[in-house]
Design a protein around this motif. Structure first.
Motif, short mmCIF file in Angstrom:
data_model
loop_
_atom_site.label_atom_id
_atom_site.label_comp_id
_atom_site.label_asym_id
_atom_site.label_seq_id
_atom_site.Cartn_x
_atom_site.Cartn_y
_atom_site.Cartn_z
N LYS A 12 0.83 -1.19 0.00
CA LYS A 12 0.00 0.00 0.00
C LYS A 12 0.88 1.25 0.00
O LYS A 12 1.98 1.25 0.56
CB LYS A 12 -0.92 0.01 1.22
CG LYS A 12 -1.95 -1.10 1.20
CD LYS A 12 -2.85 -1.00 2.42
CE LYS A 12 -3.93 -2.09 2.39
NZ LYS A 12 -4.82 -2.00 3.56
N PRO A 13 0.42 2.34 -0.63
CA PRO A 13 1.23 3.57 -0.71
C PRO A 13 1.66 4.08 0.66
O PRO A 13 2.77 4.57 0.83
CB PRO A 13 0.29 4.56 -1.41
CG PRO A 13 -0.62 3.69 -2.21
CD PRO A 13 -0.82 2.45 -1.41
N ARG A 14 0.76 3.95 1.65
CA ARG A 14 1.10 4.44 3.00
C ARG A 14 2.26 3.66 3.58
O ARG A 14 3.21 4.23 4.13
CB ARG A 14 -0.13 4.32 3.90
CG ARG A 14 0.12 4.74 5.34
CD ARG A 14 -1.18 4.72 6.13
NE ARG A 14 -0.94 4.95 7.54
CZ ARG A 14 -0.65 4.00 8.41
NH1 ARG A 14 -0.56 2.73 8.00
NH2 ARG A 14 -0.45 4.28 9.69
N LEU A 19 8.04 2.67 4.85
CA LEU A 19 9.24 1.85 4.70
C LEU A 19 10.38 2.63 4.05
O LEU A 19 11.55 2.45 4.41
CB LEU A 19 8.91 0.61 3.87
CG LEU A 19 8.00 -0.43 4.54
CD1 LEU A 19 7.62 -1.52 3.55
CD2 LEU A 19 8.68 -1.03 5.76
N THR A 20 10.04 3.50 3.12
CA THR A 20 11.06 4.34 2.50
C THR A 20 11.71 5.26 3.52
O THR A 20 12.94 5.45 3.54
CB THR A 20 10.46 5.17 1.36
OG1 THR A 20 9.84 4.29 0.40
CG2 THR A 20 11.52 6.01 0.67
N GLY A 21 10.88 5.82 4.38
CA GLY A 21 11.41 6.70 5.43
C GLY A 21 12.34 5.95 6.37
O GLY A 21 13.43 6.44 6.71
N TYR A 22 11.92 4.74 6.78
CA TYR A 22 12.77 3.95 7.67
C TYR A 22 14.05 3.50 6.97
O TYR A 22 15.11 3.36 7.60
CB TYR A 22 12.02 2.74 8.20
CG TYR A 22 11.14 3.06 9.38
CD1 TYR A 22 11.69 3.44 10.59
CD2 TYR A 22 9.75 2.97 9.29
CE1 TYR A 22 10.89 3.75 11.68
CE2 TYR A 22 8.93 3.27 10.37
CZ TYR A 22 9.53 3.66 11.57
OH TYR A 22 8.73 3.97 12.65
#
Length: 304
Positions: A12-14, A19-22
């Motif tokens: 999901k986009p959220r 995950l990208t931030g982490y």
């Protein structure tokens, strides 16, 4: 809209954004855990042991803390000196950093002034102590004694760094002179980022003087910088060591300049009683963490 192929993992986009931030944060988290969290936890573990680096750590329960709080008179002297130092240098350096940043922000050539005030904080404490030891020298050739005798204020030289009554004030003065560090730069950067539109709106609403602008517009807008500066001042005031040792020696006369960090250094790197030193470090950690939480309560926004 094309359907996703079977067998592919759909995120999901959220969750993808999270995950990208982490993923970007992971290098810092790994370094923070390895070099901060793990040492703190290991220090807490060692504080319950007797460990001298030559023998395996031996569990002794609360013995280190019992000795620290019931039998170690020098520790309470260090606590007293550190709190006196912190109560003076913490608030004073914090207010000086902010006020000087506020004044410099309104001057031409602010970069030059900022550099001049920031340089002492990044200069070696040992190098600066040579200059200050000349100023506070206990003979007639010391700069301060020379002036005081010439002006007739004193009749004989004052032993500034040898007298137990004057050691701590001398350390406080030198530390305040060196206190325009990271917090000062953060305040200066925060002042430059306050939108001019806020001051224009304030002028329309009746905010006339510079001090009214400071109180009603600048300070509320700079709460994150104020919080950082407060935590930075607390940590710096409780971590005093280099200047105290360079000016007064180790140990200082009658332990007048002995601080918590000095006590920790004594047991860790001179006596090699690392279990006891870890107990001192844990007490220092609890003190700074507790005061940091109080600062966060004072300066954090209500909606956060």
């Amino acid at each position: 809209m094309p359907r996703p192929k079977r067998g592919t993992l759909q995120i999901k986009p959220r969750w993808k954004k999270l995950l990208t931030g982490y993923a970007f944060l992971s290098p810092f988290l790994v370094l923070f855990i390895v070099f901060t969290v793990v040492p703190v936890l290991d220090s807490i573990r060692l504080s319950f042991t007797y460990y001298n680096m030559l023998e395996p750590a031996r569990f002794i329960g609360l013995a280190n803390y019992r000795i620290l709080f019931l039998d170690d008179d020098i520790f309470f002297k260090a606590i007293q000196n550190t709190f006196i130092f912190s109560l003076v240098t913490g608030p004073v350096s914090y207010m000086l950093s902010f006020l000087l940043a506020w004044i410099i922000n309104q001057l031409r050539g602010k970069s030059l002034f900022a550099f001049a005030f920031y340089v002492p904080s990044i200069t070696s404490s040992i190098a600066l102590s040579v200059v200050w030891l000349y100023i506070f020298s206990g003979d007639r050739y010391g700069l301060l004694n020379h002036w005081l005798i010439d002006w007739g204020i004193v009749s004989e030289p004052v032993l500034w760094v040898d007298d137990a009554k004057t050691i701590l004030p001398v350390v406080i003065v030198v530390s305040l002179w060196m206190s325009m560090g990271t917090g000062f730069l953060v305040f200066l950067a925060g002042l430059q980022n306050v939108p001019k539109e806020l001051y224009e709106a304030g002028a329309i609403d009746g905010v006339g003087s510079k001090f009214q602008e400071l109180w009603y517009i600048t300070v509320p807008f700079m709460k994150p910088q104020m919080l950082f500066g407060a935590v930075n001042a607390i940590v710096a005031s409780f971590g005093v060591f280099d200047i105290a040792v360079a000016m007064a020696g180790m140990p200082s006369p009658n332990y007048a300049g002995h601080t918590i960090i000095s006590h920790l250094y004594d047991y860790a790197f001179i006596r090699f009683e690392l279990g006891y030193a870890s107990a001192i470090a844990v007490v220092l950690f609890v003190l700074t963490f507790g005061l940091g939480r109080i600062a966060m309560k004072l300066f954090s926004s209500k909606d956060e």
